[in-house]
Write an enzyme that holds these catalytic residues in place. Structure first.
Site, PDB file in Angstrom:
ATOM      1  N   LYS A 195       0.871  -1.176   0.000  1.00 48.13           N
ATOM      2  CA  LYS A 195       0.000   0.000   0.000  1.00 48.13           C
ATOM      3  C   LYS A 195       0.904   1.220   0.000  1.00 48.13           C
ATOM      4  O   LYS A 195       1.443   1.626   1.016  1.00 48.13           O
ATOM      5  CB  LYS A 195      -0.909  -0.001   1.233  1.00 48.13           C
ATOM      6  CG  LYS A 195      -2.252   0.751   1.036  1.00 48.13           C
ATOM      7  CD  LYS A 195      -2.137   2.235   0.765  1.00 48.13           C
ATOM      8  CE  LYS A 195      -1.808   3.025   2.006  1.00 48.13           C
ATOM      9  NZ  LYS A 195      -1.766   4.514   1.727  1.00 48.13           N
ATOM     10  N   GLU A 270       9.621   2.019  10.914  1.00 46.92           N
ATOM     11  CA  GLU A 270      10.689   3.019  10.782  1.00 46.92           C
ATOM     12  C   GLU A 270       9.973   4.355  10.727  1.00 46.92           C
ATOM     13  O   GLU A 270       9.323   4.691   9.736  1.00 46.92           O
ATOM     14  CB  GLU A 270      11.521   2.761   9.527  1.00 46.92           C
ATOM     15  CG  GLU A 270      12.849   3.469   9.572  1.00 46.92           C
ATOM     16  CD  GLU A 270      12.957   4.548   8.525  1.00 46.92           C
ATOM     17  OE1 GLU A 270      12.864   5.728   8.920  1.00 46.92           O
ATOM     18  OE2 GLU A 270      13.105   4.217   7.346  1.00 46.92           O
ATOM     19  N   CYS A 304      13.733  10.935   7.108  1.00 47.00           N
ATOM     20  CA  CYS A 304      13.671  10.597   8.536  1.00 47.00           C
ATOM     21  C   CYS A 304      15.019  10.735   9.209  1.00 47.00           C
ATOM     22  O   CYS A 304      15.101  11.000  10.408  1.00 47.00           O
ATOM     23  CB  CYS A 304      13.140   9.174   8.703  1.00 47.00           C
ATOM     24  SG  CYS A 304      14.137   7.928   7.863  1.00 47.00           S
TER      25      CYS A 304
END
Length: 509
Positions: A195, A270, A304
């Site tokens: 997805k 994560e 990130c």
């Protein structure tokens, strides 16, 4: 500043992108389930952050599509799991070859879809191919275990693939991060329902077609587009899906954990970061400056692992910050298809508004905008912001605590090692940390004390695929990379073999 690219490179990129975009708009974006393209009654539009133009109509998945995809992954699992590892290795190497053959087109579409600069996206497809190649070579060892002898028994461990898994990927570098999750899952013998993020669905529509071209059997990778609240939730709750690998915001990870709890889903997260880069007064300041600029302003700051807090020792803070401000003001904001561009538009209007809100938040908290601090009138009129540098910060300010996820750096001075560590750890996150010092004893002490899953000493983020990737606290659960990925996608099984020498207890004799 990088050397300017040839004058015709921008025009060439634009011309090729127009051809790809015309085809994308005509075809639209559909699901890929059991080797077939599947449409949906419900759709949504995806637009480019460059000029807000509509790129394509996208199929929106719901209960029916997630069910079909999970069933397809379940049906394909046994044959893919049992495929000879050498054959699986050959197929995944072919996937890497096919990705490399389409690398230029992937890069162009990623730029148009996400706003990321071409200088970075040009490498994204190549990194995706490297992910598949690396894990292809690990297929044969995926089931490896240990020999654990005891006096009267041999204990032998092995690993088996966990089953069909769900992979939910983010919008910032979508193609590379999709391969980063999907490649080890397939190498382990799992099948996948993917997805992708609704803000960047373009290359996710291409990936299953590339895998099919490489000979990956139908149902091994299935892609369902849609929104997290519907398709994402249905995937995490589906009983045929044995595990969920997710990359994205910490709050979403918390929701996914709750959604998967009823079916006891294994999860791998994560998540976000508010990562410190610590510069001591004995550091190589030229190299540190290069790394500081790169690790927050590359990829639009939408990463990130970005070092969004600069902790600089008081004795060098004024000089280092002044040099930094000069560099930030020289960063080239522009069209992402221009090879000279260093910062492109942000991904989406909602994210643009979030990043812009932190300009006023900094001022309200009493910080100083030393560079940037406002939207930028970029080509196409899209979601551009000026690369921003905030000084006069302290550890309690919102700009020092919250993840902005844009080209936005907050500077915080510190006195000594103990204060640097305390400031670094005084956030909810714990993904990465960066330390610059000539004193290796100090570097190792700080690395040991930082609450983060990954530490780089005298370096920017340089990924080495065998190493563990992941964070602590609100930055995630579990590790990717090397053999660590197999710990998630596989179950460890112990087999105990008796030597026949031990005494078996007798009952009722």
């Amino acid at each position: 500043m990088a050397a300017p690219a040839p004058a015709n490179a921008f025009a060439t990129n634009q011309a090729r992108a127009r051809v790809l975009l015309d085809k994308l708009k005509a075809d639209g974006i559909g699901h890929h389930i059991a080797g077939k393209r599947v449409a949906s009654a419900k759709t949504f539009e995806t637009s480019s952050p460059i000029d807000k133009s509509i790129l394509a109509v996208v199929a929106e998945g719901g209960v029916a599509e997630i069910d079909q995809a999970a069933e397809a992954a379940h049906k394909a699992f046994k044959s893919w799991r049992n495929l000879n590892p050498d054959k699986r290795r050959a197929i995944l190497h072919k996937v890497a070859d096919v990705i490399e053959a389409h690398a230029d087109d992937i890069a162009l579409m990623e730029c148009v879809d996400t706003g990321q600069a071409h200088r970075f996206m040009a490498k994204a497809a190549i990194r995706g191919a490297e992910n598949f190649r690396f894990y292809a070579d690990k297929c044969a060892e995926a089931r490896d275990g240990l020999n654990l002898p005891a006096p009267d028994h041999w204990n032998v461990t092995t690993r088996v693939p966990i089953g069909p898994v769900g992979v939910i990927t983010p919008w910032n570098t979508p193609f590379m991060l999709s391969t980063w999750k999907i490649a080890p899952a397939l190498a382990a013998g799992c099948t996948v329902v993917h997805k992708p993020a609704e803000w960047s669905p373009v290359t996710a529509d291409l990936l299953p077609r590339l895998l099919a071209e490489a000979g990956v059997p139908d149902g091994v990778l299935n892609t369902v587009h849609g929104f997290g609240e519907t398709a994402g939730r249905l995937l995490t709750e589906h009983p045929l899906i044995k595990a969920i690998g997710f990359v994205g915001e910490s709050s979403t990870g918390s929701a996914i954990m709750a959604q998967g709890s009823k079916t006891l889903k294994r999860v791998h997260f994560e998540l976000g970061g508010k990562n410190p880069v610590i510069v001591f007064d004995d550091a190589d300041l030229d190299r540190a400056l290069d790394a500081v600029v790169f690790m927050i302003y590359s990829l639009n700051g939408e990463r990130c692992t970005s070092s969004s807090r600069l902790l600089v020792q008081e004795g060098i803070a004024a000089e280092f910050t002044a040099r930094l401000a000069e560099r930030v003001k020289k960063l080239k904001v522009g069209h992402p298809l221009d090879p000279a561009t260093e910062i492109g538009p942000l991904i989406h209007e909602r994210h643009f508004q979030k990043v812009c809100s932190y300009f006023d938040i900094a001022r309200t908290d009493g910080a100083v905008i030393a560079a940037g601090g406002k939207p930028y009138d970029g080509p196409g009129g899209g979601f551009y912001v000026e690369p921003t540098l905030v000084t006069g910060g302290n550890p309690t300010m919102r700009v020092a605590q919250e993840e902005v996820f844009g080209p936005y750096l907050t500077v915080i001075p510190f006195k000594d090692e103990a204060e640097a560590v305390a400031i670094s750890n005084n956030v909810d996150y714990g993904l990465t940390g960066y330390v610059w010092t000539a004193n290796m004893e100090r570097a190792l002490r700080v690395a040991d004390d930082l609450e983060a899953g990954m530490i780089w000493l005298n370096s920017e983020n340089v990924r080495h695929l065998p190493t563990p990737f992941g964070g602590m606290k609100a930055s995630g659960i579990g590790r990717d990379g090397g053999d660590y990925s197999f710990d998630f996608y596989m179950e460890t099984k112990n087999i105990c073999l008796a030597k026949g020498s031990h005494k078996v207890p007798k009952l009722g004799a």
